[in-house]
Design a protein around this motif. Structure first.
Motif, PDB file in Angstrom:
ATOM      1  N   SER A   1       0.825  -1.209   0.000  1.00  0.00           N
ATOM      2  CA  SER A   1       0.000   0.000   0.000  1.00  0.00           C
ATOM      3  C   SER A   1       0.862   1.263   0.000  1.00  0.00           C
ATOM      4  O   SER A   1       0.503   2.266  -0.613  1.00  0.00           O
ATOM      5  N   MET A   2       2.035   1.208   0.654  1.00  0.00           N
ATOM      6  CA  MET A   2       2.928   2.364   0.632  1.00  0.00           C
ATOM      7  C   MET A   2       3.504   2.567  -0.765  1.00  0.00           C
ATOM      8  O   MET A   2       3.638   3.694  -1.236  1.00  0.00           O
ATOM      9  N   VAL A   3       3.817   1.476  -1.451  1.00  0.00           N
ATOM     10  CA  VAL A   3       4.307   1.583  -2.834  1.00  0.00           C
ATOM     11  C   VAL A   3       3.223   2.217  -3.694  1.00  0.00           C
ATOM     12  O   VAL A   3       3.491   3.151  -4.464  1.00  0.00           O
ATOM     13  N   GLU A   4       2.001   1.735  -3.561  1.00  0.00           N
ATOM     14  CA  GLU A   4       0.895   2.284  -4.347  1.00  0.00           C
ATOM     15  C   GLU A   4       0.673   3.757  -4.033  1.00  0.00           C
ATOM     16  O   GLU A   4       0.463   4.571  -4.933  1.00  0.00           O
ATOM     17  N   GLN A   5       0.742   4.122  -2.763  1.00  0.00           N
ATOM     18  CA  GLN A   5       0.590   5.511  -2.340  1.00  0.00           C
ATOM     19  C   GLN A   5       1.679   6.392  -2.947  1.00  0.00           C
ATOM     20  O   GLN A   5       1.411   7.486  -3.431  1.00  0.00           O
ATOM     21  N   THR A   6       2.912   5.916  -2.908  1.00  0.00           N
ATOM     22  CA  THR A   6       4.043   6.682  -3.426  1.00  0.00           C
ATOM     23  C   THR A   6       3.884   6.960  -4.912  1.00  0.00           C
ATOM     24  O   THR A   6       4.075   8.090  -5.367  1.00  0.00           O
ATOM     25  N   TYR A   7       3.516   5.947  -5.668  1.00  0.00           N
ATOM     26  CA  TYR A   7       3.401   6.133  -7.119  1.00  0.00           C
ATOM     27  C   TYR A   7       2.115   6.846  -7.504  1.00  0.00           C
ATOM     28  O   TYR A   7       2.074   7.541  -8.521  1.00  0.00           O
ATOM     29  N   ALA A   8       1.068   6.731  -6.706  1.00  0.00           N
ATOM     30  CA  ALA A   8      -0.179   7.456  -6.984  1.00  0.00           C
ATOM     31  C   ALA A   8       0.039   8.961  -6.827  1.00  0.00           C
ATOM     32  O   ALA A   8      -0.625   9.763  -7.482  1.00  0.00           O
ATOM     33  N   ALA A   9       0.975   9.336  -5.967  1.00  0.00           N
ATOM     34  CA  ALA A   9       1.259  10.756  -5.732  1.00  0.00           C
ATOM     35  C   ALA A   9       2.091  11.376  -6.855  1.00  0.00           C
ATOM     36  O   ALA A   9       2.209  12.597  -6.929  1.00  0.00           O
ATOM     37  N   GLU A  10       2.661  10.561  -7.732  1.00  0.00           N
ATOM     38  CA  GLU A  10       3.490  11.081  -8.816  1.00  0.00           C
ATOM     39  C   GLU A  10       2.629  11.295 -10.056  1.00  0.00           C
ATOM     40  O   GLU A  10       1.647  10.581 -10.270  1.00  0.00           O
ATOM     41  N   PRO A  11       2.992  12.257 -10.893  1.00  0.00           N
ATOM     42  CA  PRO A  11       2.159  12.573 -12.056  1.00  0.00           C
ATOM     43  C   PRO A  11       2.399  11.629 -13.250  1.00  0.00           C
ATOM     44  O   PRO A  11       2.629  12.072 -14.370  1.00  0.00           O
ATOM     45  N   VAL A  12       2.368  10.340 -12.995  1.00  0.00           N
ATOM     46  CA  VAL A  12       2.588   9.354 -14.056  1.00  0.00           C
ATOM     47  C   VAL A  12       1.568   8.226 -13.918  1.00  0.00           C
ATOM     48  O   VAL A  12       1.044   7.984 -12.837  1.00  0.00           O
ATOM     49  N   LYS A  13       1.320   7.554 -15.021  1.00  0.00           N
ATOM     50  CA  LYS A  13       0.527   6.330 -14.979  1.00  0.00           C
ATOM     51  C   LYS A  13       1.511   5.192 -14.793  1.00  0.00           C
ATOM     52  O   LYS A  13       2.611   5.210 -15.346  1.00  0.00           O
ATOM     53  N   TYR A  14       1.109   4.207 -14.022  1.00  0.00           N
ATOM     54  CA  TYR A  14       2.016   3.093 -13.759  1.00  0.00           C
ATOM     55  C   TYR A  14       1.225   1.800 -13.662  1.00  0.00           C
ATOM     56  O   TYR A  14       0.016   1.799 -13.451  1.00  0.00           O
ATOM     57  N   LYS A  15       1.955   0.702 -13.794  1.00  0.00           N
ATOM     58  CA  LYS A  15       1.388  -0.630 -13.603  1.00  0.00           C
ATOM     59  C   LYS A  15       2.266  -1.345 -12.584  1.00  0.00           C
ATOM     60  O   LYS A  15       3.483  -1.397 -12.741  1.00  0.00           O
ATOM     61  N   LEU A  16       1.651  -1.871 -11.526  1.00  0.00           N
ATOM     62  CA  LEU A  16       2.383  -2.544 -10.455  1.00  0.00           C
ATOM     63  C   LEU A  16       2.344  -4.047 -10.676  1.00  0.00           C
ATOM     64  O   LEU A  16       1.294  -4.614 -10.947  1.00  0.00           O
ATOM     65  N   ASN A  17       3.502  -4.682 -10.590  1.00  0.00           N
ATOM     66  CA  ASN A  17       3.628  -6.137 -10.704  1.00  0.00           C
ATOM     67  C   ASN A  17       4.323  -6.654  -9.449  1.00  0.00           C
ATOM     68  O   ASN A  17       5.347  -6.121  -9.056  1.00  0.00           O
ATOM     69  N   SER A  18       3.777  -7.688  -8.853  1.00  0.00           N
ATOM     70  CA  SER A  18       4.433  -8.295  -7.701  1.00  0.00           C
ATOM     71  C   SER A  18       5.508  -9.251  -8.208  1.00  0.00           C
ATOM     72  O   SER A  18       5.229 -10.121  -9.033  1.00  0.00           O
ATOM     73  N   LEU A  19       6.748  -9.079  -7.741  1.00  0.00           N
ATOM     74  CA  LEU A  19       7.864  -9.919  -8.187  1.00  0.00           C
ATOM     75  C   LEU A  19       8.204 -10.998  -7.160  1.00  0.00           C
ATOM     76  O   LEU A  19       8.540 -12.115  -7.522  1.00  0.00           O
ATOM     77  N   ALA A  20       8.179 -10.644  -5.904  1.00  0.00           N
ATOM     78  CA  ALA A  20       8.510 -11.564  -4.806  1.00  0.00           C
ATOM     79  C   ALA A  20       8.073 -10.881  -3.522  1.00  0.00           C
ATOM     80  O   ALA A  20       7.602  -9.742  -3.550  1.00  0.00           O
ATOM     81  N   ASP A  21       8.252 -11.542  -2.411  1.00  0.00           N
ATOM     82  CA  ASP A  21       7.848 -10.983  -1.133  1.00  0.00           C
ATOM     83  C   ASP A  21       8.563  -9.652  -0.886  1.00  0.00           C
ATOM     84  O   ASP A  21       9.783  -9.628  -0.708  1.00  0.00           O
ATOM     85  N   GLY A  22       7.822  -8.554  -0.896  1.00  0.00           N
ATOM     86  CA  GLY A  22       8.397  -7.233  -0.656  1.00  0.00           C
ATOM     87  C   GLY A  22       8.993  -6.578  -1.883  1.00  0.00           C
ATOM     88  O   GLY A  22       9.392  -5.422  -1.832  1.00  0.00           O
ATOM     89  N   TRP A  23       9.068  -7.270  -2.996  1.00  0.00           N
ATOM     90  CA  TRP A  23       9.654  -6.732  -4.227  1.00  0.00           C
ATOM     91  C   TRP A  23       8.550  -6.525  -5.264  1.00  0.00           C
ATOM     92  O   TRP A  23       7.695  -7.391  -5.457  1.00  0.00           O
ATOM     93  N   TYR A  24       8.609  -5.373  -5.942  1.00  0.00           N
ATOM     94  CA  TYR A  24       7.601  -5.009  -6.935  1.00  0.00           C
ATOM     95  C   TYR A  24       8.257  -4.483  -8.195  1.00  0.00           C
ATOM     96  O   TYR A  24       9.316  -3.862  -8.142  1.00  0.00           O
TER      97      TYR A  24
END
Length: 168
Positions: free
Chosen positions: A140-163
Protein backbone atom coordinates in the motif's frame (compact mmCIF):
# COMPACT_ATOMS: atom_id res chain seq x y z
CA UNK A 1 -5.20 -37.01 -49.75
CA UNK A 2 -2.47 -39.43 -48.87
CA UNK A 3 -1.73 -40.48 -45.34
CA UNK A 4 1.65 -38.71 -45.43
CA UNK A 5 0.01 -35.43 -46.49
CA UNK A 6 -2.56 -35.66 -43.67
CA UNK A 7 0.18 -36.29 -41.09
CA UNK A 8 2.22 -33.36 -42.40
CA UNK A 9 -0.87 -31.11 -42.40
CA UNK A 10 -1.77 -32.20 -38.85
CA UNK A 11 1.75 -31.48 -37.58
CA UNK A 12 1.70 -28.07 -39.25
CA UNK A 13 -1.62 -27.18 -37.61
CA UNK A 14 -0.35 -28.31 -34.19
CA UNK A 15 2.81 -26.19 -34.55
CA UNK A 16 0.77 -23.16 -35.64
CA UNK A 17 -1.57 -23.53 -32.64
CA UNK A 18 1.38 -23.87 -30.26
CA UNK A 19 3.03 -20.75 -31.73
CA UNK A 20 -0.22 -18.79 -31.49
CA UNK A 21 -0.61 -19.86 -27.86
CA UNK A 22 2.92 -18.75 -27.05
CA UNK A 23 2.46 -15.38 -28.76
CA UNK A 24 -0.83 -14.61 -27.00
CA UNK A 25 0.56 -15.56 -23.57
CA UNK A 26 3.87 -13.70 -23.98
CA UNK A 27 3.97 -10.66 -21.73
CA UNK A 28 6.80 -8.33 -22.80
CA UNK A 29 6.47 -6.34 -19.57
CA UNK A 30 7.68 -9.38 -17.62
CA UNK A 31 10.84 -9.66 -19.77
CA UNK A 32 12.26 -6.47 -18.26
CA UNK A 33 12.14 -8.00 -14.78
CA UNK A 34 14.36 -10.88 -15.90
CA UNK A 35 17.35 -9.07 -14.36
CA UNK A 36 15.62 -9.33 -10.98
CA UNK A 37 14.85 -13.01 -11.40
CA UNK A 38 18.37 -13.80 -12.56
CA UNK A 39 20.24 -11.69 -9.98
CA UNK A 40 17.82 -11.65 -7.05
CA UNK A 41 20.63 -12.40 -4.59
CA UNK A 42 22.46 -9.26 -5.70
CA UNK A 43 19.31 -7.14 -5.30
CA UNK A 44 18.80 -8.60 -1.80
CA UNK A 45 22.43 -7.88 -0.89
CA UNK A 46 22.16 -4.26 -2.05
CA UNK A 47 18.88 -3.91 -0.14
CA UNK A 48 20.36 -5.29 3.10
CA UNK A 49 23.50 -3.17 2.95
CA UNK A 50 21.56 -0.03 2.00
CA UNK A 51 19.13 -0.48 4.88
CA UNK A 52 22.05 -0.88 7.30
CA UNK A 53 23.80 2.17 5.85
CA UNK A 54 20.74 4.39 6.01
CA UNK A 55 19.85 3.26 9.53
CA UNK A 56 23.36 4.14 10.70
CA UNK A 57 23.21 7.60 9.09
CA UNK A 58 19.87 8.83 10.27
CA UNK A 59 17.58 7.81 13.11
CA UNK A 60 14.60 9.95 12.06
CA UNK A 61 11.35 8.22 11.15
CA UNK A 62 11.12 9.69 7.64
CA UNK A 63 13.89 10.32 5.16
CA UNK A 64 13.24 12.03 1.84
CA UNK A 65 14.63 10.66 -1.41
CA UNK A 66 18.32 9.92 -1.00
CA UNK A 67 20.27 9.03 -4.11
CA UNK A 68 22.39 5.97 -3.44
CA UNK A 69 23.49 5.74 -7.08
CA UNK A 70 23.04 8.07 -10.02
CA UNK A 71 24.21 7.29 -13.52
CA UNK A 72 24.39 10.77 -14.97
CA UNK A 73 24.33 9.49 -18.50
CA UNK A 74 27.18 10.42 -20.80
CA UNK A 75 27.73 13.78 -19.10
CA UNK A 76 29.63 12.56 -16.05
CA UNK A 77 30.83 9.50 -14.20
CA UNK A 78 28.21 7.69 -12.09
CA UNK A 79 27.78 9.14 -8.61
CA UNK A 80 27.58 6.96 -5.50
CA UNK A 81 26.49 8.03 -2.02
CA UNK A 82 29.54 9.29 -0.14
CA UNK A 83 28.98 7.02 2.88
CA UNK A 84 28.89 3.74 0.93
CA UNK A 85 31.60 1.18 1.48
CA UNK A 86 33.38 -0.29 -1.54
CA UNK A 87 31.50 -3.59 -1.24
CA UNK A 88 28.12 -1.91 -1.72
CA UNK A 89 29.52 0.27 -4.50
CA UNK A 90 30.77 -2.83 -6.31
CA UNK A 91 27.40 -4.58 -5.95
CA UNK A 92 25.57 -1.62 -7.48
CA UNK A 93 28.12 -1.29 -10.27
CA UNK A 94 27.68 -4.99 -11.02
CA UNK A 95 23.89 -4.58 -11.28
CA UNK A 96 24.43 -1.61 -13.61
CA UNK A 97 26.73 -3.73 -15.75
CA UNK A 98 24.32 -6.67 -15.86
CA UNK A 99 21.54 -4.29 -16.92
CA UNK A 100 23.73 -3.11 -19.82
CA UNK A 101 23.94 0.27 -18.12
CA UNK A 102 20.17 0.82 -18.14
CA UNK A 103 20.22 1.16 -14.32
CA UNK A 104 20.05 4.92 -13.93
CA UNK A 105 19.26 5.50 -10.25
CA UNK A 106 19.00 3.77 -6.91
CA UNK A 107 16.96 5.86 -4.48
CA UNK A 108 16.12 5.31 -0.83
CA UNK A 109 13.38 6.88 1.25
CA UNK A 110 11.58 6.01 4.45
CA UNK A 111 7.97 6.82 5.24
CA UNK A 112 6.30 6.00 8.54
CA UNK A 113 9.43 4.07 9.46
CA UNK A 114 9.17 1.77 6.40
CA UNK A 115 12.00 1.71 3.85
CA UNK A 116 11.37 2.19 0.14
CA UNK A 117 14.28 1.27 -2.12
CA UNK A 118 13.90 1.96 -5.84
CA UNK A 119 16.07 0.73 -8.70
CA UNK A 120 15.15 2.91 -11.68
CA UNK A 121 15.90 1.57 -15.15
CA UNK A 122 15.86 3.28 -18.54
CA UNK A 123 15.05 6.74 -17.24
CA UNK A 124 15.50 8.34 -20.67
CA UNK A 125 13.61 5.50 -22.42
CA UNK A 126 16.47 4.59 -24.73
CA UNK A 127 15.62 0.88 -24.58
CA UNK A 128 11.87 1.08 -23.99
CA UNK A 129 9.63 2.37 -21.21
CA UNK A 130 11.04 3.34 -17.83
CA UNK A 131 10.58 0.70 -15.17
CA UNK A 132 11.45 0.38 -11.51
CA UNK A 133 12.25 -2.57 -9.31
CA UNK A 134 11.14 -1.60 -5.82
CA UNK A 135 11.60 -3.07 -2.37
CA UNK A 136 9.13 -2.16 0.36
CA UNK A 137 7.49 -4.15 3.13
CA UNK A 138 4.14 -2.45 2.41
CA UNK A 139 2.45 -2.74 -0.98
CA UNK A 140 0.00 0.00 0.00
CA UNK A 141 2.93 2.36 0.63
CA UNK A 142 4.31 1.58 -2.83
CA UNK A 143 0.90 2.28 -4.35
CA UNK A 144 0.59 5.51 -2.34
CA UNK A 145 4.04 6.68 -3.43
CA UNK A 146 3.40 6.13 -7.12
CA UNK A 147 -0.18 7.46 -6.98
CA UNK A 148 1.26 10.76 -5.73
CA UNK A 149 3.49 11.08 -8.82
CA UNK A 150 2.16 12.57 -12.06
CA UNK A 151 2.59 9.35 -14.06
CA UNK A 152 0.53 6.33 -14.98
CA UNK A 153 2.02 3.09 -13.76
CA UNK A 154 1.39 -0.63 -13.60
CA UNK A 155 2.38 -2.54 -10.45
CA UNK A 156 3.63 -6.14 -10.70
CA UNK A 157 4.43 -8.29 -7.70
CA UNK A 158 7.86 -9.92 -8.19
CA UNK A 159 8.51 -11.56 -4.81
CA UNK A 160 7.85 -10.98 -1.13
CA UNK A 161 8.40 -7.23 -0.66
CA UNK A 162 9.65 -6.73 -4.23
CA UNK A 163 7.60 -5.01 -6.94
CA UNK A 164 8.00 -4.13 -10.57
CA UNK A 165 6.64 -0.75 -11.63
CA UNK A 166 6.09 0.02 -15.31
CA UNK A 167 5.89 3.73 -16.03
CA UNK A 168 3.61 4.41 -18.99
Amino acid sequence: MSRRTRIFLGMTIILMLAAAGFITRYDPSQAKYEIFREYRGQFDAVKSETLLLMDSLDERSNIGNTFIYSNNGNAAAPQLHESMNTGLQDKIRQLASWSRDSLDFVRYSRQDGKPLLRFIFDWEREHGPTYHIVYCTSQSMVEQTYAAEPVKYKLNSLADGWYGIEIE
